[in-house]
Design a protein around this motif. Structure first.
Motif, PDB file in Angstrom:
ATOM      1  N   GLN A 470      -1.440   0.730   3.620  1.00 40.40           N
ATOM      2  CA  GLN A 470      -1.102   2.278   3.955  1.00 40.40           C
ATOM      3  C   GLN A 470      -1.224   3.603   3.236  1.00 40.40           C
ATOM      4  O   GLN A 470      -1.811   2.787   1.574  1.00 40.40           O
ATOM      5  N   GLY A 471      -1.435   4.486   3.604  1.00 37.37           N
ATOM      6  CA  GLY A 471      -2.137   5.490   2.850  1.00 37.37           C
ATOM      7  C   GLY A 471      -3.959   6.234   2.547  1.00 37.37           C
ATOM      8  O   GLY A 471      -4.148   6.037   2.017  1.00 37.37           O
ATOM      9  N   VAL A 472      -4.613   4.528   3.969  1.00 36.17           N
ATOM     10  CA  VAL A 472      -5.918   4.764   3.679  1.00 36.17           C
ATOM     11  C   VAL A 472      -6.543   6.207   3.808  1.00 36.17           C
ATOM     12  O   VAL A 472      -7.488   6.493   2.570  1.00 36.17           O
ATOM     13  N   LEU A 473      -5.549   7.276   4.228  1.00 31.76           N
ATOM     14  CA  LEU A 473      -6.196   8.262   3.855  1.00 31.76           C
ATOM     15  C   LEU A 473      -6.371   9.222   3.288  1.00 31.76           C
ATOM     16  O   LEU A 473      -7.001  10.386   3.161  1.00 31.76           O
ATOM     17  N   THR A 474      -5.257   8.631   2.039  1.00 32.31           N
ATOM     18  CA  THR A 474      -5.502   9.592   0.701  1.00 32.31           C
ATOM     19  C   THR A 474      -5.945   9.717  -0.080  1.00 32.31           C
ATOM     20  O   THR A 474      -6.628  10.173  -1.244  1.00 32.31           O
ATOM     21  N   GLY A 475      -7.057   7.948   0.363  1.00 35.65           N
ATOM     22  CA  GLY A 475      -8.123   7.649  -0.767  1.00 35.65           C
ATOM     23  C   GLY A 475      -7.719   6.311  -1.855  1.00 35.65           C
ATOM     24  O   GLY A 475      -8.694   5.709  -2.140  1.00 35.65           O
ATOM     25  N   VAL A 476      -6.899   5.866  -1.711  1.00 38.17           N
ATOM     26  CA  VAL A 476      -6.287   5.445  -2.781  1.00 38.17           C
ATOM     27  C   VAL A 476      -4.824   4.353  -2.151  1.00 38.17           C
ATOM     28  O   VAL A 476      -3.712   4.830  -2.267  1.00 38.17           O
ATOM     29  N   PRO A 477      -5.247   4.276  -1.033  1.00 35.88           N
ATOM     30  CA  PRO A 477      -4.100   2.887  -0.330  1.00 35.88           C
ATOM     31  C   PRO A 477      -3.107   1.838  -0.975  1.00 35.88           C
ATOM     32  O   PRO A 477      -3.452   1.389  -2.174  1.00 35.88           O
ATOM     33  N   ARG A 478      -2.430   1.778  -0.723  1.00 35.55           N
ATOM     34  CA  ARG A 478      -1.451   0.278  -1.520  1.00 35.55           C
ATOM     35  C   ARG A 478      -1.487  -0.995   0.300  1.00 35.55           C
ATOM     36  O   ARG A 478      -0.903  -0.583   0.863  1.00 35.55           O
ATOM     37  N   ILE A 479      -1.135  -1.507  -0.610  1.00 34.37           N
ATOM     38  CA  ILE A 479      -1.156  -2.796   0.262  1.00 34.37           C
ATOM     39  C   ILE A 479       0.395  -2.337   0.731  1.00 34.37           C
ATOM     40  O   ILE A 479       1.418  -2.530   0.330  1.00 34.37           O
ATOM     41  N   ALA A 480       0.107  -3.109   2.185  1.00 35.06           N
ATOM     42  CA  ALA A 480       2.264  -2.449   3.464  1.00 35.06           C
ATOM     43  C   ALA A 480       2.536  -3.468   2.863  1.00 35.06           C
ATOM     44  O   ALA A 480       2.197  -4.699   2.380  1.00 35.06           O
ATOM     45  N   PRO A 481       3.977  -3.714   2.731  1.00 33.51           N
ATOM     46  CA  PRO A 481       5.106  -4.526   2.056  1.00 33.51           C
ATOM     47  C   PRO A 481       5.338  -5.715   3.331  1.00 33.51           C
ATOM     48  O   PRO A 481       5.357  -7.243   2.234  1.00 33.51           O
ATOM     49  N   GLU A 482       4.554  -5.891   4.317  1.00 38.17           N
ATOM     50  CA  GLU A 482       4.966  -6.996   5.019  1.00 38.17           C
ATOM     51  C   GLU A 482       3.076  -7.869   5.070  1.00 38.17           C
ATOM     52  O   GLU A 482       3.523  -9.058   4.621  1.00 38.17           O
ATOM     53  N   ALA A 483       2.030  -7.504   4.520  1.00 36.61           N
ATOM     54  CA  ALA A 483       1.247  -7.934   3.650  1.00 36.61           C
ATOM     55  C   ALA A 483       1.314  -8.628   2.597  1.00 36.61           C
ATOM     56  O   ALA A 483       1.014  -9.563   1.793  1.00 36.61           O
ATOM     57  N   ALA A 484       1.834  -7.271   1.784  1.00 38.07           N
ATOM     58  CA  ALA A 484       2.276  -7.889   0.635  1.00 38.07           C
ATOM     59  C   ALA A 484       3.063  -9.184   0.689  1.00 38.07           C
ATOM     60  O   ALA A 484       3.051 -10.109   0.464  1.00 38.07           O
TER      61      ALA A 484
END
Length: 490
Positions: A470-484
């Motif tokens: 999530q947040g790929v276009l911000t430059g520093v994404p985080r892992i999506a809750p479902e994937a985590a």
């Protein structure tokens, strides 16, 4: 539609602006400050007549015959068949051939009579009188000047000739204005830039009883010729609108675009420096050339060697296509070119070579190095409308400032294009990676997914949707809750 007979000026593109040329047997005024190109245009007008066997006469009130001949030689032109006459002060050399001399303190009527006498002696069908400012210096008051000019006008009309009067606009305020007396008026203008070549423009102020294209038109005087670049009116150029799909031959990218790009549309490739914008445009150009289509690639930022190095690094055979002429690659120096000339270059590739794809790399350099950005944006919008009417796929590369989180579109030009492809950097697992997404596509559907984008020695690749972030276009994404949660990181 005007039924006036017209003659060519010797400058084909100026004839286009004049809808066929200058009305025959009329008097026309070419006005502009010194150095704007009046004498050069006047000589070109007479050379065209001489080449057609018409008797032509150049009456100079300021320059010598030798100076006129030197001007012609500087362009590689011959003045054979053109009679040159000087009307000069008494202190000029009496032995000079083909001269009509009179005292500087003589009355204006004597000056006009000297001009008429030179015309009677030659019997020309084309005349240039350069320049009217010299006549104003002889005149003492505007009313007397106007009466004498009206008398000259009547004489010229009786001679059944087409006349160009040159005026350098040195009279301020305009007490001795000629515009109301003549049939046609063309104004020349030259603007100096803070850096780079001066910008020359012209406009037709009036052309009594005849059609013409209004507005300002860029023009250039080169070592060999005068070129006018008529301002573009897209609706006057309607071609066959072919709306078939253009693929990139990168399956995942074509899937994101639900089949591919559409002919007759404009595409903006947007992203920070080095992310792969030019490589993506080159992919479409290379594929189009492989289909045997003509591609026009205009580069503002990089050299041909840099382009070929990039193509070779991606296993693209761009050099062969450029050498074969399938891809027309041209380096554009924005500090030495005017907007009108650039648009004219694009038109020549479309109308003369049948270009199916046009690439402009980049729009930033085009817009940021020229004045009047608002007018430039209008011209670019007109150019894209023209390319759409011709069924051409146009690719515009736009760079964004910043690299990761603080990425900005300094131009804000996405509204003028039909499709926007966005490229971004993002950080993941200790590496800097690239992402691609389709922001908009007016002619049809597109995926809303974000995919990984990469350039390798074997070419370009687009991966599966980045569903784990999530947040790929911000430059520093985080892992999506479902994937985590699925990976035990909940």
């Amino acid at each position: 539609m005007s039924d006036l007979e017209k003659i060519h000026t010797g400058i084909p593109e100026l004839d286009q602006v004049l809808r066929g040329g200058l009305p025959r047997q009329r008097i026309h005024l070419i006005e502009g400050r010194p150095g704007t190109g009046k004498t050069t245009i006047g000589l070109r007008f007479l050379i065209d007549g001489a080449e057609k066997g018409e008797p032509c006469l150049y009456i100079s009130l300021s320059e010598t015959v030798e100076e006129l001949a030197a001007t012609a030689r500087s362009h590689g032109w011959s003045l054979d068949g053109i009679a040159l006459r000087e009307v000069v002060p008494a202190e000029a050399q009496l032995e000079r051939q083909q001269s009509v001399l009179f005292p500087s303190e003589a009355e204006l009527s004597q000056t006009i009579e000297a001009i008429c006498e030179a015309i009677r002696a030659v019997g020309p069908s084309r005349i240039v009188i350069d320049s009217m400012s010299e006549l104003r210096m002889v005149a003492n008051d505007p009313m007397r000047y106007r009466r004498q000019i009206v008398a000259l006008k009547r004489f010229l009309l009786q001679q059944a000739c087409t006349t160009l009067l040159m005026d350098d606009l040195t009279d301020e305020p305009r007490q001795f204005d000629l515009q109301g007396t003549v049939h046609g008026v063309i104004t020349l203008d030259q603007r100096e830039r803070e850096f780079g070549a001066a910008r020359r423009r012209l406009r037709v102020v009036k052309m009594r009883g005849a059609e013409f294209q209004s507005g300002w038109h860029d023009f250039a005087i080169t070592a060999r010729e005068v070129y006018v670049f008529p301002s573009l009116i897209a609706e006057e150029h309607q071609g066959q609108r072919v709306r078939d799909t253009v693929t990139s031959e990168v399956p995942a990218l074509d899937a994101m675009l639900c089949g591919g790009l559409v002919r007759g549309t404009s595409v903006m490739i947007l992203g920070p420096t080095g992310v792969g914008k030019s490589s993506l445009a080159l992919q479409y150009a290379n594929v189009a050339a492989g289909r045997g289509e003509h591609v026009a690639y205009f580069a503002f930022d990089e050299t041909k060697d840099t382009l070929l190095d990039r193509a070779n690094g991606l296993s693209m055979r761009a050099a062969e296509a450029i050498d074969a002429g399938t891809v027309h690659w041209e380096r554009i120096n924005p500090s030495r070119i005017t907007p009108g000339e650039f648009i004219w270059k694009v038109r020549r590739q479309v109308e003369d070579r049948g270009a199916a794809v046009v690439v402009i790399d980049s729009l930033n350099s085009y817009l940021e190095t020229m004045h009047e950005e608002a007018a430039l944006m209008l011209q670019m919008h007109e150019l894209l409308s023209y390319l759409s009417n011709q069924g051409v796929l146009s690719l515009l590369i736009v760079g964004q400032s910043g690299l990761l989180q603080d990425v900005r579109d300094t131009l804000d030009v996405g509204f003028i294009t039909d499709t926007v492809i966005l490229l971004r950097y993002f950080e993941a697992e200790g590496t800097v990676r690239k992402a691609i997404s389709v922001v908009k596509k007016r002619p049809g559907r597109h995926e809303t997914s974000i995919r990984e984008f990469s350039l390798t020695s074997t070419g370009m690749s687009v991966g599966d949707p980045l569903e784990d972030f999530q947040g790929v276009l911000t430059g520093v994404p985080r892992i999506a809750p479902e994937a985590a949660a699925a990976n035990g990181h909940g």
